[in-house]
Write an enzyme that holds these catalytic residues in place. Sequence first.
Site, short mmCIF file in Angstrom:
data_model
loop_
_atom_site.label_atom_id
_atom_site.label_comp_id
_atom_site.label_asym_id
_atom_site.label_seq_id
_atom_site.Cartn_x
_atom_site.Cartn_y
_atom_site.Cartn_z
N ARG A 234 0.81 -1.22 0.00
CA ARG A 234 0.00 0.00 0.00
C ARG A 234 0.84 1.27 0.00
O ARG A 234 0.31 2.36 -0.19
CB ARG A 234 -0.95 -0.01 1.20
N TYR B 176 30.14 28.36 -4.83
CA TYR B 176 30.14 26.91 -4.64
C TYR B 176 31.53 26.49 -4.16
O TYR B 176 32.53 26.77 -4.83
CB TYR B 176 29.81 26.16 -5.93
#
Length: 452
Positions: free
Chosen positions: A18, A352
Amino acid sequence: MTARSSLTVVLAAGEGTRMRSSLPKVLHPVAGQSLLAHVLDAAPHGAGASLAVVIGPDHKAVADEVKRVRADAATFVQAERLGTAHAVLAAREAIARGADDLLVAFGDTPLISAETFARLRAPLEKGAALAVLGFRAADPTGYGRLLLEGDHLMAIREHADASAEERKVTLCNAGVMAFEGRRALEILDRIGNANSKGEYYLVDAVAIVREMGLEAVVIETSEDEVRGINNKAQLAEAEAVMQARLRQAALDAGVTLIAPETVHLAADTKFGSDVTIEPFVVIGPGVTIADGAVIHSFSHIVQTSIGKKASIGPYARLRPGTSLGDGVRIGNFVETKAATIEAGAKVNHLSYVGDAHVGANSNLGAGTITCNYDGFFKHKTTIGEGAFVGTNSSLVAPVKIGKGAYIGSGSVITKDVPDDAMAVERSPQNNRDGGAARYREMKMRAKAAKEG
């Protein structure tokens, strides 16, 4: 007095169809940790405590998670699914060793606590043969009812089999049980499969204990604590409960959460004192935040160590392997990965920093990039103490920038820079008088020709 020994059997063999996922149910995460990991963490630890986890066939990923979380645990395979009692007996070898207490838990109940396991064991020391965990359900429909006479548990009645009067009972079965260890196998082996599905149900243990003239009792807990996860909606509900717990624990520990309901924490987040978390921050697994640090809004942090009085964000992304020293400043739209940034260093905006070591008190200007990947391999950038990297610079790894070195803005650095050296890499600027006017005129003519 010698402490009682325990064996906890965790049932984790379900496929979880499920959940609509290829991932085994017990490996779905809540607060950055698998459902199973939460249960294994809550199960008794230390001397005299042993652990067995029952998994399904071909569930290597589940077995690997068991070993990652609890190296002391044994795993057993339930080859056929013939009910909960049958699943417990898959660990017969471990049960037969004769621990004083046998706990049976489920791998999809991540909110259960160590304190609840301890409370469940307490009646066994006083002579009970079985303790069953129960809760008062807001809506008991579908749950097995715990039927009491005084303090004595007489039976567990499944909803479908309950009378109209029994269905009024709101005390429900959570499924978690504790058996007196010396009698556990005898009780489990008496459970039969004379039912419509031909399966062996753990709930039948109550009737068997009563038939044996032994005592069965109920220990109550909250409905939230025993939430089982069978679908994604229930997973989200458990996440909400866990996040509320974690936020409250952080507040109780002195963390300032300006808008608690907007902050997402991981189960293993560690805070120092006087930490402040602004709204809309996501903290994933493996994060440690030291005293006085401030995490500004809209930052996302995973597997990172943050030093004292550091300032993070807003809009910072700290990826795995980041280690920030005391007083480090990571500003807006900065991303780090596998980077050590020493005390006092600043990476204030639009940068970065990956696969890098940045020395203390260095400054990386806006738009600084460590070019760490060549398309095949990662390479390291080392920036020395007190270095200054100008705006819009690209550091092409592997490369070393020396202590006190200065990198001119707009440079593409491909060679090592010595200590205290200045490196500038730019093409000469060429000003063409009247060039802009000529360019506009040329473009206007081309546009007119196209439109004509």
